[in-house]
Every structure is written in C-alpha cells, then in structure tokens.
Design an enzyme around this catalytic site. Sequence first.
Site, PDB file in Angstrom:
ATOM      1  N   GLY A 198       0.831  -1.216   0.000  1.00 27.53           N
ATOM      2  CA  GLY A 198       0.000   0.000   0.000  1.00 27.53           C
ATOM      3  C   GLY A 198       0.854   1.248   0.000  1.00 27.53           C
ATOM      4  NE  ARG A 207      -4.980   5.926  -1.690  1.00 28.44           N
ATOM      5  CZ  ARG A 207      -5.701   5.029  -2.348  1.00 28.44           C
ATOM      6  NH1 ARG A 207      -5.507   4.835  -3.624  1.00 28.44           N
ATOM      7  NH2 ARG A 207      -6.630   4.331  -1.724  1.00 28.44           N
ATOM      8  CG  ASN A 226       0.278   0.999   4.854  1.00 30.53           C
ATOM      9  OD1 ASN A 226      -0.120   1.687   5.786  1.00 30.53           O
ATOM     10  ND2 ASN A 226       0.047   1.334   3.576  1.00 30.53           N
ATOM     11  CB  SER A 232      -7.266   0.667  12.828  1.00 27.75           C
ATOM     12  OG  SER A 232      -8.215   1.665  13.149  1.00 27.75           O
ATOM     13  CE1 TYR A 234      -9.634  -0.303   8.182  1.00 27.81           C
ATOM     14  CE2 TYR A 234     -10.155   0.528  10.378  1.00 27.81           C
ATOM     15  CZ  TYR A 234      -9.314   0.493   9.274  1.00 27.81           C
ATOM     16  OH  TYR A 234      -8.165   1.245   9.262  1.00 27.81           O
ATOM     17  CB  ALA A 271     -10.045  -6.870   9.190  1.00 27.70           C
ATOM     18  CE  LYS A 272      -6.608  -1.957   9.410  1.00 29.40           C
ATOM     19  NZ  LYS A 272      -5.344  -2.067   8.671  1.00 29.40           N
TER      20      LYS A 272
HETATM   21  P1  NAI Z   1      -5.174   4.997   1.629  1.00 30.81           P
HETATM   22  O1  NAI Z   1      -6.521   4.590   1.125  1.00 30.81           O
HETATM   23  O2  NAI Z   1      -4.695   6.387   1.425  1.00 30.81           O
HETATM   24  O3  NAI Z   1      -4.058   4.003   1.045  1.00 30.81           O
HETATM   25  C1  NAI Z   1      -4.257   2.621   1.049  1.00 30.81           C
HETATM   26  C2  NAI Z   1      -3.156   1.949   0.292  1.00 30.81           C
HETATM   27  O4  NAI Z   1      -3.463   0.555   0.212  1.00 30.81           O
HETATM   28  C3  NAI Z   1      -3.013   2.448  -1.139  1.00 30.81           C
HETATM   29  O5  NAI Z   1      -1.664   2.441  -1.525  1.00 30.81           O
HETATM   30  C4  NAI Z   1      -3.779   1.394  -1.928  1.00 30.81           C
HETATM   31  O6  NAI Z   1      -3.334   1.273  -3.256  1.00 30.81           O
HETATM   32  C5  NAI Z   1      -3.432   0.140  -1.130  1.00 30.81           C
HETATM   33  N1  NAI Z   1      -4.386  -0.929  -1.384  1.00 30.81           N
HETATM   34  C6  NAI Z   1      -5.687  -0.999  -1.048  1.00 30.81           C
HETATM   35  N2  NAI Z   1      -6.223  -2.146  -1.502  1.00 30.81           N
HETATM   36  C7  NAI Z   1      -5.211  -2.801  -2.136  1.00 30.81           C
HETATM   37  C8  NAI Z   1      -5.145  -4.032  -2.839  1.00 30.81           C
HETATM   38  N3  NAI Z   1      -6.198  -4.831  -3.005  1.00 30.81           N
HETATM   39  N4  NAI Z   1      -3.958  -4.381  -3.381  1.00 30.81           N
HETATM   40  C9  NAI Z   1      -2.868  -3.612  -3.250  1.00 30.81           C
HETATM   41  N5  NAI Z   1      -2.881  -2.436  -2.611  1.00 30.81           N
HETATM   42  C10 NAI Z   1      -4.047  -2.045  -2.071  1.00 30.81           C
HETATM   43  O7  NAI Z   1      -5.189   4.600   3.165  1.00 30.81           O
HETATM   44  P2  NAI Z   1      -4.232   5.014   4.385  1.00 30.81           P
HETATM   45  O8  NAI Z   1      -4.990   5.941   5.221  1.00 30.81           O
HETATM   46  O9  NAI Z   1      -2.894   5.376   3.896  1.00 30.81           O
HETATM   47  O10 NAI Z   1      -4.212   3.620   5.158  1.00 30.81           O
HETATM   48  C11 NAI Z   1      -3.052   2.796   5.271  1.00 30.81           C
HETATM   49  C12 NAI Z   1      -3.278   1.803   6.394  1.00 30.81           C
HETATM   50  O11 NAI Z   1      -3.474   2.492   7.608  1.00 30.81           O
HETATM   51  C13 NAI Z   1      -4.509   0.910   6.188  1.00 30.81           C
HETATM   52  O12 NAI Z   1      -4.223  -0.396   6.637  1.00 30.81           O
HETATM   53  C14 NAI Z   1      -5.519   1.554   7.095  1.00 30.81           C
HETATM   54  O13 NAI Z   1      -6.499   0.639   7.510  1.00 30.81           O
HETATM   55  C15 NAI Z   1      -4.650   2.035   8.230  1.00 30.81           C
HETATM   56  N6  NAI Z   1      -5.240   3.103   9.031  1.00 30.81           N
HETATM   57  C16 NAI Z   1      -5.498   4.339   8.487  1.00 30.81           C
HETATM   58  C17 NAI Z   1      -6.052   5.333   9.272  1.00 30.81           C
HETATM   59  C18 NAI Z   1      -6.340   6.706   8.758  1.00 30.81           C
HETATM   60  O14 NAI Z   1      -6.896   7.509   9.516  1.00 30.81           O
HETATM   61  N7  NAI Z   1      -5.983   7.066   7.558  1.00 30.81           N
HETATM   62  C19 NAI Z   1      -6.395   5.073  10.674  1.00 30.81           C
HETATM   63  C20 NAI Z   1      -6.072   3.756  11.136  1.00 30.81           C
HETATM   64  C21 NAI Z   1      -5.520   2.820  10.332  1.00 30.81           C
END
Ligand code: NAI
Length: 244
Positions: A10, A13, A87, A139, A152, A155-156
Amino acid sequence: MDKRVAIVTGASRGIGRGIAKRLAKDGRHVVAVARNAEQLQSLEAEIIAAGGSCEHRTCDIADGLAVQRMVEEVSEKHGRLDILVNNAGITKDGLLMRMSDADFDEVINVNLRSVFIACRAASRPMLRGKFGRVVNIGSVSGVEGNKGQANYASAKAGVIGLTKSMAKELGAKGITANVVAPGFVETDMTAFLGPDDKKKVAEHITVGRLGIPEDIAAAVAYLTADDAGYITGQVLVVDGGLPM
Ligand code: NAI
C-alpha cells in the site's frame, strides 16, 4: 544486496508512501507494493532522487497467491528479506445490521487474510537470515471497536492476534512482530471528513491535530530498527491521544 530489504504494501499513497520514504531515508532498500504502477513509479523516482534505494512491484493484495509470489520473488531476487510492513488496507463501512456478507468478506480478505499470507511467506527468508522486523498496520478501531466498522474492526483486531502469535512463534529466532495502530490520519481514507469535521475531530485529540503519514512512519522506523530486537508482540497506538 547489502542493505536491509523492506517490503511496504500500500505504498502508492497515504501512510504507506510515508513509510516507504522514511525507511528509504533510513538506508533500507524499499520494495514499494500497490496496484497503481504510476503512483509507485513516482514514489520510486522521488526516493532515488533523494539518494535512497527503491524498486516497485504491482500486486493486488486481495489475491492471496499474488501476495505469496510477490514476497517469494522479492526474497529470491535479493537473497534476503529483513523488513515487512503490511500497510495496505480498505474500509467498507456500514452499520452491522445492514452490512452485507460481501462487504464483511472483502475487508477481512484485504485487511487480514493478505497479512497472514505475507507474514507466512516472509517467515522463511527471515528465518534463513536470522533477522526479521514485521510491522502490521492496525487501527484504533481494532483495539476499541468502532460504530459502522464491524468488518474493519474485526480485521484489525485479527491482525493483532496474528501478530502476537507470530511474535511468539519466531521471537527466539531474531524476528520481531508488532502492530502500529493509528488514530485519525490525513489520507484518502479520511478524505470524506470535511474541514469542519476535521476541526471537530482535532478538538478531541490531545495533541490538537489529526495525524500525518510521517507520524506513523516514525513509529514504523522505530520498530524496524536493528536495535529494536527487544520489542515484540506489542500494539503501539499512534493517535495523538484520542479518546474512543
Ligand atoms: P489509503 O486509502 O490512502 O491508502 C491505502 C493503500 O493501500 C493504497 O496504496 C492502496 O493502493 C493500497 N491498497 C488498497 N487495496 C489494495 C489491494 N487490493 N492491493 C494492493 N494495494 C491495495 O489509506 P491510508 O490511510 O494510507 O491507510 C493505510 C493503512 O493504515 C490501512 O491499513 C488503514 O487501515 C490504516 N489506518 C489508516 C487510518 C487513517 O486515519 N488514515 C487510521 C487507522 C488505520
């Protein structure tokens, strides 16, 4: 490859991109993984321009076999795998009574099953190298539960159980496994919050602001350091002091 090799999923971004940049800055060879090749190419170029070492791989982590192959190919290519940061993640929010089976299954598949497969595949090369640092991004929802996030949060929470089990199984072999559990972080995932919502959320956060990807990357850098070998099976909440 004499640098430590780090897979970050991930990484195109948000938080993953921040983690990839930080690990590269700390001298790791970063293997940036996501689905979007263009965003990964721009990340790779950015890291290399800053003097870091990076390559990218496209992989849909919803596909377990592809995850398994990706980890194996990276380890074989470099003859090592030192760091794994799971991630990538998605949300499909909805109240429990209206949540479809498909939305539950999809979130479990992407956010938990893929982490299991990547951890299992990484175990072998890490055991061979007698060194490993695994950080799975959880999370606060997985620690506390959250309205509208039964899938969610499940899973977490599962990621925590998986990580603690991995830590116990492999701790004596030089491999650590920990969870970093972010609170609200400004990324595409929280883009649904308007400026007023963000202001309201920030009022409830002890440090008075939402997190940024660099805040999470700092915690990952700490837990993946060579001298972090005595920290394992932990959940490090990085939420600026957020009461749930
Ligand atoms: P985001 O939506 O900006 O980025 C998610 C990333 O995961 C992207 O690079 C996307 O391409 C990748 N991704 C999603 N599905 C995929 C798939 N099937 N195959 C390959 N890549 C895939 O999300 P963010 O905020 O950067 O989240 C990153 C991690 O942090 C996640 O695990 C999220 O659950 C966790 N998180 C985020 C929070 C937030 O407030 N933004 C809070 C708590 C946890």
